[in-house]
Scaffold this motif. Structure first.
Motif, PDB file in Angstrom:
ATOM      1  N   LEU A  21      10.202  11.063 -42.027  1.00 36.98           N
ATOM      2  CA  LEU A  21      10.287  12.495 -42.307  1.00 36.98           C
ATOM      3  C   LEU A  21      10.327  12.767 -43.809  1.00 36.98           C
ATOM      4  O   LEU A  21       9.735  13.740 -44.290  1.00 36.98           O
ATOM      5  CB  LEU A  21      11.532  13.079 -41.637  1.00 36.98           C
ATOM      6  CG  LEU A  21      11.516  13.092 -40.102  1.00 36.98           C
ATOM      7  CD1 LEU A  21      12.846  13.587 -39.549  1.00 36.98           C
ATOM      8  CD2 LEU A  21      10.375  13.944 -39.582  1.00 36.98           C
ATOM      9  N   MET A  44       1.899  22.560 -39.423  1.00 35.56           N
ATOM     10  CA  MET A  44       1.619  21.140 -39.206  1.00 35.56           C
ATOM     11  C   MET A  44       2.832  20.278 -39.551  1.00 35.56           C
ATOM     12  O   MET A  44       3.121  19.297 -38.872  1.00 35.56           O
ATOM     13  CB  MET A  44       0.404  20.709 -40.037  1.00 35.56           C
ATOM     14  CG  MET A  44      -0.913  21.296 -39.562  1.00 35.56           C
ATOM     15  SD  MET A  44      -1.275  20.845 -37.846  1.00 35.56           S
ATOM     16  CE  MET A  44      -1.396  19.060 -37.993  1.00 35.56           C
ATOM     17  N   TRP A  45       3.550  20.671 -40.598  1.00 31.15           N
ATOM     18  CA  TRP A  45       4.736  19.908 -40.981  1.00 31.15           C
ATOM     19  C   TRP A  45       5.791  19.974 -39.891  1.00 31.15           C
ATOM     20  O   TRP A  45       6.410  18.972 -39.545  1.00 31.15           O
ATOM     21  CB  TRP A  45       5.290  20.445 -42.297  1.00 31.15           C
ATOM     22  CG  TRP A  45       6.522  19.722 -42.736  1.00 31.15           C
ATOM     23  CD1 TRP A  45       6.592  18.499 -43.348  1.00 31.15           C
ATOM     24  CD2 TRP A  45       7.879  20.156 -42.555  1.00 31.15           C
ATOM     25  NE1 TRP A  45       7.907  18.158 -43.573  1.00 31.15           N
ATOM     26  CE2 TRP A  45       8.712  19.142 -43.091  1.00 31.15           C
ATOM     27  CE3 TRP A  45       8.467  21.282 -42.009  1.00 31.15           C
ATOM     28  CZ2 TRP A  45      10.097  19.246 -43.088  1.00 31.15           C
ATOM     29  CZ3 TRP A  45       9.843  21.392 -42.000  1.00 31.15           C
ATOM     30  CH2 TRP A  45      10.642  20.386 -42.532  1.00 31.15           C
ATOM     31  N   LYS A  46       6.012  21.168 -39.332  1.00 37.47           N
ATOM     32  CA  LYS A  46       6.978  21.304 -38.239  1.00 37.47           C
ATOM     33  C   LYS A  46       6.576  20.436 -37.055  1.00 37.47           C
ATOM     34  O   LYS A  46       7.410  19.760 -36.439  1.00 37.47           O
ATOM     35  CB  LYS A  46       7.085  22.766 -37.799  1.00 37.47           C
ATOM     36  CG  LYS A  46       7.801  23.670 -38.771  1.00 37.47           C
ATOM     37  CD  LYS A  46       7.895  25.084 -38.206  1.00 37.47           C
ATOM     38  CE  LYS A  46       8.604  26.017 -39.174  1.00 37.47           C
ATOM     39  NZ  LYS A  46       8.702  27.391 -38.625  1.00 37.47           N
ATOM     40  N   LEU A  47       5.267  20.456 -36.734  1.00 38.45           N
ATOM     41  CA  LEU A  47       4.787  19.637 -35.620  1.00 38.45           C
ATOM     42  C   LEU A  47       5.060  18.159 -35.876  1.00 38.45           C
ATOM     43  O   LEU A  47       5.482  17.426 -34.964  1.00 38.45           O
ATOM     44  CB  LEU A  47       3.285  19.875 -35.416  1.00 38.45           C
ATOM     45  CG  LEU A  47       2.615  19.072 -34.291  1.00 38.45           C
ATOM     46  CD1 LEU A  47       3.231  19.423 -32.937  1.00 38.45           C
ATOM     47  CD2 LEU A  47       1.109  19.326 -34.286  1.00 38.45           C
ATOM     48  N   CYS A  48       4.857  17.720 -37.108  1.00 37.49           N
ATOM     49  CA  CYS A  48       5.117  16.311 -37.450  1.00 37.49           C
ATOM     50  C   CYS A  48       6.606  15.974 -37.288  1.00 37.49           C
ATOM     51  O   CYS A  48       6.946  14.888 -36.807  1.00 37.49           O
ATOM     52  CB  CYS A  48       4.675  16.034 -38.887  1.00 37.49           C
ATOM     53  SG  CYS A  48       2.893  16.001 -39.116  1.00 37.49           S
ATOM     54  N   LEU A 102       6.687  12.311 -44.979  1.00 36.26           N
ATOM     55  CA  LEU A 102       5.814  13.384 -44.505  1.00 36.26           C
ATOM     56  C   LEU A 102       6.105  14.705 -45.208  1.00 36.26           C
ATOM     57  O   LEU A 102       5.216  15.550 -45.345  1.00 36.26           O
ATOM     58  CB  LEU A 102       5.975  13.559 -43.000  1.00 36.26           C
ATOM     59  CG  LEU A 102       5.369  12.452 -42.126  1.00 36.26           C
ATOM     60  CD1 LEU A 102       5.788  12.634 -40.676  1.00 36.26           C
ATOM     61  CD2 LEU A 102       3.847  12.458 -42.244  1.00 36.26           C
ATOM     62  N   ASP A 103       7.317  14.896 -45.652  1.00 36.20           N
ATOM     63  CA  ASP A 103       7.670  16.119 -46.364  1.00 36.20           C
ATOM     64  C   ASP A 103       6.952  16.211 -47.702  1.00 36.20           C
ATOM     65  O   ASP A 103       6.658  17.296 -48.205  1.00 36.20           O
ATOM     66  CB  ASP A 103       9.186  16.183 -46.563  1.00 36.20           C
ATOM     67  CG  ASP A 103       9.668  17.557 -46.955  1.00 36.20           C
ATOM     68  OD1 ASP A 103       9.001  18.539 -46.586  1.00 36.20           O
ATOM     69  OD2 ASP A 103      10.707  17.654 -47.626  1.00 36.20           O
ATOM     70  N   LEU A 135       7.253  15.573 -33.609  1.00 34.27           N
ATOM     71  CA  LEU A 135       6.633  14.353 -33.076  1.00 34.27           C
ATOM     72  C   LEU A 135       7.401  13.107 -33.506  1.00 34.27           C
ATOM     73  O   LEU A 135       7.591  12.177 -32.712  1.00 34.27           O
ATOM     74  CB  LEU A 135       5.174  14.273 -33.538  1.00 34.27           C
ATOM     75  CG  LEU A 135       4.206  15.279 -32.901  1.00 34.27           C
ATOM     76  CD1 LEU A 135       2.814  15.141 -33.517  1.00 34.27           C
ATOM     77  CD2 LEU A 135       4.138  15.070 -31.390  1.00 34.27           C
ATOM     78  N   VAL A 136       7.848  13.078 -34.764  1.00 38.53           N
ATOM     79  CA  VAL A 136       8.623  11.924 -35.241  1.00 38.53           C
ATOM     80  C   VAL A 136       9.939  11.824 -34.473  1.00 38.53           C
ATOM     81  O   VAL A 136      10.374  10.730 -34.085  1.00 38.53           O
ATOM     82  CB  VAL A 136       8.891  12.040 -36.758  1.00 38.53           C
ATOM     83  CG1 VAL A 136       9.929  11.014 -37.197  1.00 38.53           C
ATOM     84  CG2 VAL A 136       7.603  11.842 -37.531  1.00 38.53           C
ATOM     85  N   LYS A 143      -0.094  24.630 -43.261  1.00 37.11           N
ATOM     86  CA  LYS A 143       0.613  23.414 -43.692  1.00 37.11           C
ATOM     87  C   LYS A 143       2.027  23.392 -43.130  1.00 37.11           C
ATOM     88  O   LYS A 143       2.518  22.347 -42.677  1.00 37.11           O
ATOM     89  CB  LYS A 143       0.666  23.351 -45.232  1.00 37.11           C
ATOM     90  CG  LYS A 143      -0.604  22.837 -45.881  1.00 37.11           C
ATOM     91  CD  LYS A 143      -0.411  22.746 -47.389  1.00 37.11           C
ATOM     92  CE  LYS A 143      -1.664  22.204 -48.066  1.00 37.11           C
ATOM     93  NZ  LYS A 143      -1.496  22.118 -49.541  1.00 37.11           N
TER      94      LYS A 143
END
Length: 509
Positions: free
Chosen positions: A345, A312-316, A348-349, A319-320, A309
């Protein structure tokens, strides 16, 4: 615009002078209230002295600039949580080939990170990294601190989101993000290269002498300590053997007792695993009493889930951020693009955003509000217009001599009045003068204003907030404290500013 009545000129000048003194010297003994309160005091005096009306004061506040500034600050907070600056710190020390190589790396990393994440943010995050790297390589810190601060200022000139004065220029000029980047990027790259070269030449002997040979106080810091430094902790609920070292390197408290706690926990877990023997009964069945409990399997499974998780959060986040930069390059509204990215952000957090939003510098936003009103009141006195009318014939941007005169005026004002008020005072007038020549000259005038007002911050330690941040962060760094003196900065700042500014002016398009 002609001079206003004597009453307005005198009182408006007094209000602006109070604002200026508190902005440049926030701890002045007679009134040590700081920059933010000083800007509000200046704004209030402009209204109380009837230099401007309350309605004009509210109208002077530029909401698009505040929105853009807020959005970029929130994005920077989430990038910090996503370890972006930890990776930049690792890049500084990865396979380093000596002091000169480190200077070049610091200049490049500082410039690029400042262009996209603002110079102040880069300096806040990277200062302690730089101190640790200098100690690790047993080198004197101040050339590296100068490299960080000066290159952060130069690098921030390349984009509208690099520093506050560029935000003002981008909103007022309507120059797109792409045009801004293309117009200033060549000057920025050459300027950073020249800045690094000057640092190497000026401090050649010092960079060739180890710190322990210089003053006998050298202290070698391990490479893991350099790369593990972090300012915004992102806590994880669980830790497993598969992600333990990632967690150790990403936690800001590893230098203290938590590192030992985590390692002891890991040792106990490994030892218990080694001692566990799966015993079979005489009939070949497994003794259920010797098998790990379902709770242990559940804990390990949950730990792996948290690990992925987090990945994936770092990747998001990345990307944002990339999406925001692409949208800015496509010419979308900069303020709403930054605000949209920051809200994306937050969503998504998927947790309470208050801790992240509390890291936003609201005092800076309030400072801008007060400054907008104060500068608008000073403009109403007619003094800036009168001075510009005198200088305008000698500051035409279609002549080399005119560009030189304009650059000198911007350079001096940026160090006397500060760069953002200089942009607010001169921006519209310089642009109007250039627009009378051609539309392309108008855009060039805005870019020249952005370049010179930004690089001017390198002239002295008080020239920009980034310099003061580096100085203060270095002084307060635990176990690594170092004081960058005004004169050490000035000896390098003056020649660097003049040479880099002059070279960059030939490349502005």
């Amino acid at each position: 615009m002609a001079l206003a009545t004597t009453y307005k000129v005198v009182l408006g000048s007094i209000a602006f002078a109070i604002f200026w003194v508190l902005a440049v010297f926030p701890a002045v003994p007679l009134l040590p209230i700081g920059r933010t309160a000083g800007s509000l005091l200046g704004a209030t005096l402009m209204v109380l002295f009837r230099v401007i009306t309350p309605e004009e004061a509210y109208a002077a506040i530029d909401l698009p600039i505040l929105g853009l500034l807020f959005g970029t600050m929130v994005v920077s907070v989430y990038l910090e949580r996503a370890d972006m600056f930890k990776y930049l710190g690792k890049l500084l020390s990865w396979k380093s080939k000596g002091a000169k190589d480190l200077i070049c790396r610091i200049c490049l990393v500082s410039a690029i990170s400042s262009a996209f994440f603002t110079n102040d943010t880069s300096c806040v995050i990277l200062t302690e990294f730089v101190l640790k790297i200098a100690r690790q390589h047993n080198l004197p810190p101040h050339p590296f601190l100068l490299a960080l601060a000066s290159s952060a200022n130069i690098g921030s000139s390349a984009t509208p989101i690099g520093n506050p004065q560029n935000l003002v220029i981008a909103v007022q000029s309507k120059v797109s993000f792409g045009d801004f980047l293309v117009g200033v990027l060549p000057a920025m790259l050459v300027g950073v290269s020249m800045n690094a070269l000057m640092l190497i030449i000026m401090y050649w002997r010092l960079l060739s002498v180890h710190k322990d040979e210089e003053d006998g106080t050298g202290e070698i810091v391990g490479e893991d300590d350099v790369s593990s430094h972090r300012f915004s902790p992102a806590t994880m609920s669980h830790i497993s053997a598969s992600n333990s070292m990632d967690h150790v390197q990403s936690s800001p408290n590893n230098i203290n007792g938590s590192l030992a706690t985590h390692l002891d926990s890991l040792r106990n877990r490994v030892n218990s695993g080694d001692q566990l023997e799966i015993q079979r009964s005489p009939c070949g069945s497994i003794d259920s009493n010797d098998i790990s409990s379902p709770a242990q399997f559940s804990e390990e499974k949950e730990s792996k889930t948290e690990h992925w998780k987090n990945k994936m959060w770092k990747l998001c986040v990345y990307l944002v951020t990339i999406g925001m930069l692409v949208a800015l390059l496509m010419g979308l509204n900069m303020s709403w693009t930054a605000i949209t990215a920051s809200l994306a952000l937050v969503v998504l957090d998927f947790k309470d955003a208050r801790p992240c939003l509390e890291k936003v510098s609201y005092s800076l936003l309030i400072f801008f509000c007060g400054m907008f009103i104060t500068v608008e009141g000073f403009n109403k006195t007619g003094i800036p217009s009168t001075l510009w009318n005198f200088m305008e014939p000698y500051a035409k941007v279609d002549r080399v001599s005119g560009i030189a005169v304009l650059a000198v005026v911007i350079l001096l004002l940026s160090n006397v009045v500060s760069n953002v008020p200089t942009v607010l005072l001169l921006g519209g007038r310089v642009a109007a003068s250039a627009a009378a020549i051609s539309a392309s000259e108008e855009k060039k005038a805005w870019l020249i204003l952005a370049w010179v007002s930004t690089v001017a911050g390198n002239l002295s330690l008080l020239g920009s907030a980034a310099n003061l941040i580096v100085c203060e962060q270095a002084r307060r760094a635990p176990h690594l404290g170092y004081t960058l003196s005004f004169w050490n900065h000035l000896k390098f700042g003056v020649p660097s500013t003049l040479i880099v500014t002059a070279i960059g002016l030939t490349l502005i398009r």
